[in-house]
Design a protein around this motif. Structure first.
Motif, PDB file in Angstrom:
ATOM      1  N   GLU A  81       0.835  -1.207   0.000  1.00 41.75           N
ATOM      2  CA  GLU A  81       0.000   0.000   0.000  1.00 41.75           C
ATOM      3  C   GLU A  81       0.871   1.260   0.000  1.00 41.75           C
ATOM      4  O   GLU A  81       0.543   2.264  -0.627  1.00 41.75           O
ATOM      5  N   GLU A  82       1.993   1.185   0.755  1.00 41.42           N
ATOM      6  CA  GLU A  82       2.891   2.325   0.836  1.00 41.42           C
ATOM      7  C   GLU A  82       3.618   2.549  -0.495  1.00 41.42           C
ATOM      8  O   GLU A  82       3.881   3.682  -0.882  1.00 41.42           O
ATOM      9  N   LYS A  83       3.948   1.467  -1.207  1.00 44.45           N
ATOM     10  CA  LYS A  83       4.632   1.595  -2.502  1.00 44.45           C
ATOM     11  C   LYS A  83       3.818   2.482  -3.436  1.00 44.45           C
ATOM     12  O   LYS A  83       4.355   3.382  -4.087  1.00 44.45           O
ATOM     13  N   TYR A  84       2.523   2.192  -3.529  1.00 42.47           N
ATOM     14  CA  TYR A  84       1.661   2.957  -4.432  1.00 42.47           C
ATOM     15  C   TYR A  84       1.647   4.438  -4.037  1.00 42.47           C
ATOM     16  O   TYR A  84       1.787   5.332  -4.875  1.00 42.47           O
ATOM     17  N   LYS A  85       1.550   4.701  -2.739  1.00 39.96           N
ATOM     18  CA  LYS A  85       1.531   6.090  -2.262  1.00 39.96           C
ATOM     19  C   LYS A  85       2.849   6.801  -2.568  1.00 39.96           C
ATOM     20  O   LYS A  85       2.855   7.938  -3.059  1.00 39.96           O
ATOM     21  N   TYR A  86       3.967   6.108  -2.322  1.00 39.16           N
ATOM     22  CA  TYR A  86       5.268   6.736  -2.559  1.00 39.16           C
ATOM     23  C   TYR A  86       5.500   7.003  -4.050  1.00 39.16           C
ATOM     24  O   TYR A  86       6.081   8.024  -4.431  1.00 39.16           O
ATOM     25  N   LEU A  87       5.056   6.070  -4.915  1.00 39.99           N
ATOM     26  CA  LEU A  87       5.214   6.309  -6.351  1.00 39.99           C
ATOM     27  C   LEU A  87       4.378   7.493  -6.813  1.00 39.99           C
ATOM     28  O   LEU A  87       4.805   8.282  -7.671  1.00 39.99           O
ATOM     29  N   GLN A  88       3.185   7.646  -6.268  1.00 42.92           N
ATOM     30  CA  GLN A  88       2.365   8.808  -6.618  1.00 42.92           C
ATOM     31  C   GLN A  88       3.046  10.107  -6.178  1.00 42.92           C
ATOM     32  O   GLN A  88       3.043  11.103  -6.914  1.00 42.92           O
ATOM     33  N   MET A  89       3.633  10.085  -4.979  1.00 40.76           N
ATOM     34  CA  MET A  89       4.316  11.285  -4.495  1.00 40.76           C
ATOM     35  C   MET A  89       5.590  11.537  -5.297  1.00 40.76           C
ATOM     36  O   MET A  89       5.968  12.684  -5.534  1.00 40.76           O
ATOM     37  N   CYS A  90       6.254  10.461  -5.719  1.00 41.12           N
ATOM     38  CA  CYS A  90       7.425  10.595  -6.593  1.00 41.12           C
ATOM     39  C   CYS A  90       7.035  11.290  -7.889  1.00 41.12           C
ATOM     40  O   CYS A  90       7.699  12.237  -8.338  1.00 41.12           O
ATOM     41  N   ILE A  91       5.927  10.827  -8.507  1.00 39.36           N
ATOM     42  CA  ILE A  91       5.454  11.423  -9.769  1.00 39.36           C
ATOM     43  C   ILE A  91       5.119  12.895  -9.566  1.00 39.36           C
ATOM     44  O   ILE A  91       5.481  13.753 -10.372  1.00 39.36           O
ATOM     45  N   SER A  92       4.444  13.201  -8.473  1.00 41.99           N
ATOM     46  CA  SER A  92       4.065  14.588  -8.197  1.00 41.99           C
ATOM     47  C   SER A  92       5.298  15.485  -8.058  1.00 41.99           C
ATOM     48  O   SER A  92       5.340  16.594  -8.604  1.00 41.99           O
ATOM     49  N   ALA A  93       6.326  15.000  -7.336  1.00 37.69           N
ATOM     50  CA  ALA A  93       7.543  15.808  -7.137  1.00 37.69           C
ATOM     51  C   ALA A  93       8.281  16.021  -8.454  1.00 37.69           C
ATOM     52  O   ALA A  93       8.727  17.137  -8.767  1.00 37.69           O
ATOM     53  N   TYR A  94       8.418  14.949  -9.250  1.00 36.47           N
ATOM     54  CA  TYR A  94       9.098  15.096 -10.546  1.00 36.47           C
ATOM     55  C   TYR A  94       8.337  16.059 -11.460  1.00 36.47           C
ATOM     56  O   TYR A  94       8.942  16.850 -12.189  1.00 36.47           O
ATOM     57  N   GLN A  95       7.009  15.981 -11.447  1.00 35.57           N
ATOM     58  CA  GLN A  95       6.225  16.892 -12.280  1.00 35.57           C
ATOM     59  C   GLN A  95       6.437  18.345 -11.862  1.00 35.57           C
ATOM     60  O   GLN A  95       6.545  19.240 -12.713  1.00 35.57           O
ATOM     61  N   GLU A  96       6.497  18.586 -10.558  1.00 34.73           N
ATOM     62  CA  GLU A  96       6.775  19.946 -10.067  1.00 34.73           C
ATOM     63  C   GLU A  96       8.155  20.398 -10.519  1.00 34.73           C
ATOM     64  O   GLU A  96       8.334  21.544 -10.967  1.00 34.73           O
ATOM     65  N   ALA A  97       9.137  19.502 -10.399  1.00 37.85           N
ATOM     66  CA  ALA A  97      10.501  19.858 -10.795  1.00 37.85           C
ATOM     67  C   ALA A  97      10.570  20.209 -12.272  1.00 37.85           C
ATOM     68  O   ALA A  97      11.172  21.220 -12.665  1.00 37.85           O
ATOM     69  N   LEU A  98       9.941  19.387 -13.114  1.00 42.02           N
ATOM     70  CA  LEU A  98      10.010  19.624 -14.563  1.00 42.02           C
ATOM     71  C   LEU A  98       9.201  20.838 -14.980  1.00 42.02           C
ATOM     72  O   LEU A  98       9.626  21.608 -15.857  1.00 42.02           O
ATOM     73  N   GLY A  99       8.049  21.023 -14.357  1.00 36.67           N
ATOM     74  CA  GLY A  99       7.254  22.203 -14.695  1.00 36.67           C
ATOM     75  C   GLY A  99       8.006  23.489 -14.412  1.00 36.67           C
ATOM     76  O   GLY A  99       8.023  24.415 -15.235  1.00 36.67           O
ATOM     77  N   LEU A 100       8.647  23.541 -13.245  1.00 36.39           N
ATOM     78  CA  LEU A 100       9.449  24.723 -12.905  1.00 36.39           C
ATOM     79  C   LEU A 100      10.645  24.871 -13.838  1.00 36.39           C
ATOM     80  O   LEU A 100      10.942  25.967 -14.321  1.00 36.39           O
ATOM     81  N   ALA A 101      11.332  23.754 -14.093  1.00 32.50           N
ATOM     82  CA  ALA A 101      12.538  23.811 -14.921  1.00 32.50           C
ATOM     83  C   ALA A 101      12.227  24.321 -16.319  1.00 32.50           C
ATOM     84  O   ALA A 101      12.951  25.165 -16.866  1.00 32.50           O
ATOM     85  N   HIS A 102      11.147  23.854 -16.913  1.00 30.59           N
ATOM     86  CA  HIS A 102      10.802  24.295 -18.267  1.00 30.59           C
ATOM     87  C   HIS A 102      10.323  25.744 -18.294  1.00 30.59           C
ATOM     88  O   HIS A 102      10.400  26.402 -19.328  1.00 30.59           O
ATOM     89  N   SER A 103       9.874  26.249 -17.156  1.00 29.60           N
ATOM     90  CA  SER A 103       9.419  27.651 -17.108  1.00 29.60           C
ATOM     91  C   SER A 103      10.568  28.636 -16.966  1.00 29.60           C
ATOM     92  O   SER A 103      10.364  29.846 -17.086  1.00 29.60           O
ATOM     93  N   LEU A 104      11.779  28.123 -16.724  1.00 30.22           N
ATOM     94  CA  LEU A 104      12.919  29.008 -16.471  1.00 30.22           C
ATOM     95  C   LEU A 104      13.603  29.466 -17.748  1.00 30.22           C
ATOM     96  O   LEU A 104      14.593  30.202 -17.699  1.00 30.22           O
ATOM     97  N   ASN A 105      13.140  29.013 -18.894  1.00 26.30           N
ATOM     98  CA  ASN A 105      13.621  29.497 -20.196  1.00 26.30           C
ATOM     99  C   ASN A 105      15.138  29.422 -20.346  1.00 26.30           C
ATOM    100  O   ASN A 105      15.810  30.420 -20.623  1.00 26.30           O
ATOM    101  N   GLY A 106      15.670  28.224 -20.136  1.00 26.84           N
ATOM    102  CA  GLY A 106      17.092  28.036 -20.391  1.00 26.84           C
ATOM    103  C   GLY A 106      18.014  28.403 -19.254  1.00 26.84           C
ATOM    104  O   GLY A 106      19.238  28.324 -19.403  1.00 26.84           O
ATOM    105  N   MET A 107      17.482  28.828 -18.106  1.00 22.34           N
ATOM    106  CA  MET A 107      18.345  29.132 -16.960  1.00 22.34           C
ATOM    107  C   MET A 107      19.097  27.873 -16.551  1.00 22.34           C
ATOM    108  O   MET A 107      18.538  26.783 -16.564  1.00 22.34           O
ATOM    109  N   PRO A 108      20.397  27.993 -16.207  1.00 23.91           N
ATOM    110  CA  PRO A 108      21.167  26.797 -15.828  1.00 23.91           C
ATOM    111  C   PRO A 108      20.531  26.067 -14.653  1.00 23.91           C
ATOM    112  O   PRO A 108      20.074  26.679 -13.685  1.00 23.91           O
ATOM    113  N   LEU A 109      20.505  24.744 -14.760  1.00 29.88           N
ATOM    114  CA  LEU A 109      19.952  23.900 -13.707  1.00 29.88           C
ATOM    115  C   LEU A 109      21.066  23.062 -13.087  1.00 29.88           C
ATOM    116  O   LEU A 109      22.059  22.764 -13.745  1.00 29.88           O
TER     117      LEU A 109
END
Length: 724
Positions: free
Chosen positions: A598-626
């Motif tokens: 049960e915890e695996k499913y929850k952690y994978l969902q939270m993993c997906i959410s964190a990666y999506q936040e990271a990528l959304g922010l990164a793509h909004s920075l218009n080429g700023m070094p990461l």
């Protein structure tokens, strides 16, 4: 080496190669070498000449003091490479070299009661300013060629003549190269090598430099795990560059301002600094400053127009200080007075540097002035502080384009200056200065680890920071103590990548914890968030060696706390990096054998959410070094979607399965777009795409596979279809 007159489409690469060959040829220290450097671009010529001088002029160990086990006494700085501007009234390079050596003969070192000592080696000479001959009368031009024709007979003269023992590098533009070939064949026959730089011709008038700014950040490089990079930008906290005593009363200690993270500088000859600007009109402006080197004078005049005036006693124009120095020379003032005046000039320029005016010329003047000050008064109580500043200026040179290619030598020179300073400091009587130099030494060793012997240099950094903390206590200087603890934590983290990982990671976490006592959320929210992120990374690493679930949970807790202060609004790039780290920690926790289903499913969902936040922010920075690999994160997000669907415990609807598989495929395809030049990573990502398409077939049948194939670019199908 033959002359190459062809144009080079990749000028930077070509010039870099030519520069390294020229530096190597000069650096060998051979006698009677005749080199020609051909360059039509004066700005490029000035940069290269300055870099050659800053790199080759001084073996730093001999600048001020001999090694402790040597019988030689301390000597004034004496260069290995001297830069001279051609005397247009009498353009005789050999005579100029002779005159310089008459004025500044090699000092005798190593003498004792039993031995007479020996002179230091005669330096090599580089001559600039030949391009100005074009503006001179024909008679002057012919005279220059006549002097070159005499070179052959000079080389066969007795060895007692200093100039014949020297090596010469003559800078010329292409028209003068051809004139030498045709009209001075004797000199041409004597040449050892010709080094041709590519660049467009520039007018022989005064040129404006283009000051380049530099990053003051340092990367906490946590390495790559599978296709994941956990990384964060960590400034070299508290790299002390204290403002020198404004009054320059050398019996008092300088006051220390707030810590700064600044960089750059070159060690330059007190007698003959490099020419970094072409100033044809300088002769009239400097005619009254006969006791000050022409190069120093020209550098000051070239920068005076951009000087910012300060309050108080520093409210002086650089030209005024030059005039004061000249008067002291004329009056044959005591050496200590000259040292004070030169230090005043260095202080003026250092203040400019601290305010962000970090161009090469300002730094050159600061270094020349400080080295002159030490040369005139080696016994001054302020020498340790000046040596600390010189070490920092060398470090700044490494951090300033275009000098980063010579980074290792600049950092090593800076380290030698710090070590010289430490030999003169008693920690019992000057604890603050001692701790400051040790802290800076630790930062320099950390940067040196990027070039060579990383385990050894990070160990040296740990030792230096630890020594600094013996005398920089939390009670005396809480913020400086916290900054040094943060630096120590980062050094321990890096050291853990090479030996005793669990031991050093725990020490890193402890050091970061000490820093957090004083970097509280209320007083230093951004630094608090940065250190919390680094604590998370240390726990994430520690999970690879012991108690994985417990340490991953501690990492997640630290990352989550960091994200309260690293927000998309105030630190978008840092927030993106921490979200990426959080996603990876959740992914690893989900894959622990002891994690309940049960915890695996929850952690994978939270993993997906964190990666999506990271990528959304990164793509909004218009080429700023990461500080992390964007395409690796896309791959990781794809893997998380894929695993969520393919795990046996997943019970989602068909439409939900399709959404996750489509997200997995889209992220792998996006990652592949950035990996075309990375064969191994490209093939790995291609394998992920094939797995995702197979999952479409397994979960949704042939119709699902067709949906997947419709999303794949046609150019990839020939690679993918045979693998299905």
């Amino acid at each position: 080496m033959s002359v190459n007159d062809t144009t080079h489409p990749d000028n930077f690469t070509w010039n870099k190669q030519v520069y390294h060959r020229l530096k190597l040829a000069l650096g060998l220290g051979l006698r009677r070498q005749m080199f020609l450097a051909v360059c039509d671009d004066l700005n490029l010529r000035n940069q290269v000449a300055a870099r050659l001088h800053s790199t080759l002029a001084y073996p730093v160990g001999q600048v001020l003091y001999q090694p402790a086990n040597s019988l030689e006494t301390s000597t004034p700085a004496y260069p290995r490479l001297v830069t001279l501007r051609l005397n247009l009234s009498d353009p005789n390079p050999i005579a100029q070299i002779n005159q310089w050596l008459t004025n500044y003969p090699p000092p005798i070192v190593g003498g004792s009661k039993d031995t007479p000592g020996r002179p230091l080696p005669i330096p090599a000479f580089q001559i600039v300013g030949t391009e100005q001959l074009t503006r001179q009368p024909v008679a002057t031009q012919r005279l220059f060629l006549h002097y070159l024709r005499l070179t052959e007979q000079h080389l066969s003269a007795p060895e007692s003549n200093y100039s014949l023992e020297s090596s010469l590098l003559l800078w010329v533009p292409r028209p003068w190269l051809h004139a030498i070939q045709q009209s001075a064949p004797q000199f041409w026959r004597c040449r050892t090598g010709v080094f041709t730089f590519a660049g467009e011709p520039t007018p022989t008038t005064k040129t404006k430099g283009s000051p380049e700014r530099f990053s003051s950040s340092r990367v906490l490089d946590t390495g790559s795990l599978e296709q994941t990079i956990l990384d964060d930008t960590t400034p070299p906290d508290d790299f002390d560059f204290p403002l020198a005593d404004k009054s320059t009363h050398r019996s008092h200690k300088p006051q220390e301002p707030a810590p700064k993270s600044e960089e750059m500088a070159v060690s330059v000859s007190p007698e003959e600094p490099p020419q970094v600007k072409d100033i044809s009109s300088a002769a009239t402006a400097t005619s009254g400053l006969s006791h000050i080197t022409q190069e120093l004078t020209e550098l000051v005049l070239a920068t005076a127009g951009t000087f910012t005036i300060q309050n108080g006693e520093m409210e002086l124009a650089p030209q005024q200080v030059l005039a004061e120095i000249e008067n002291l020379h004329q009056q044959k003032a005591p050496a200590e007075s000259l040292a004070i005046a030169y230090q005043k000039l260095g202080n003026l320029y250092r203040l400019q540097i601290e305010q962000g005016h970090t161009n090469l010329e300002n730094l050159m003047v600061a270094i020349i002035a400080y080295q002159e000050a030490i040369t005139y008064d080696e016994a001054s109580p302020q020498v340790p502080d000046v040596l600390n500043d010189l070490g920092t200026l060398y470090w700044m040179l490494y951090r300033t384009p275009p000098n980063s290619e010579e980074g290792q030598s600049y950092i090593e020179q800076g380290i030698e200056f710090y070590q010289l300073a430490l030999k003169l400091i008693s920690p019992e009587t000057h604890a603050d200065t001692y701790a400051r130099v040790q802290n800076n030494l630790g930062t320099a060793y950390g940067d040196l680890a990027r070039f060579s012997n990383p385990a050894e240099n990070w160990q040296q950094a740990v030792a230096a920071y630890g020594e600094a903390l013996r005398y920089r206590t939390a009670e005396m200087e809480p913020l400086k103590f916290a900054a040094c603890q943060n630096n120590l934590g980062t050094a321990y983290w890096h050291l853990a990548q090479y030996n005793l990982p669990a031991v050093h990671l725990k020490r890193a976490i402890a050091a970061y914890g000490f820093a957090l006592v004083h970097y509280t959320p209320k007083t230093e929210p951004l630094k608090y968030g940065m250190i919390k992120n680094n604590i998370g990374t240390a726990y994430w690493n520690l999970a690879q060696y012991e108690q994985p679930s417990e340490n991953l949970l501690l990492a997640i807790e630290a990352y989550s706390e960091a994200l309260k202060f690293r927000t998309p609004t105030n630190q978008a790039a840092a927030c993106s990096a921490t979200q990426n780290n959080l996603g990876t920690a959740y992914w690893h926790l989900a894959n622990q054998a002891q994690t309940p289903k049960e915890e695996k499913y929850k952690y994978l969902q939270m993993c997906i959410s964190a990666y999506q936040e990271a990528l959304g922010l990164a793509h909004s920075l218009n080429g700023m070094p990461l500080s992390f690999d964007l395409f690796a994160t896309h791959n990781n997000l794809g893997l998380a979607h894929y695993q969520l669907v393919t795990d046996a415990y997943y019970e989602g609807e068909k439409s939900e399965r399709s959404q996750h598989l489509e997200a997995a495929l889209e992220n792998h395809l996006q990652a592949l777009n950035g990996m075309s030049k990375q064969p191994e990573t490209y093939q790995t990502t291609l394998a992920y795409i094939v797995k995702a398409i197979r999952a479409f077939h397994n979960e949704l049948g042939i119709q699902g596979q067709n949906v997947a194939l419709s999303k794949v670019p046609g150019a990839l199908l020939p690679e993918i279809l045979p693998k299905l």
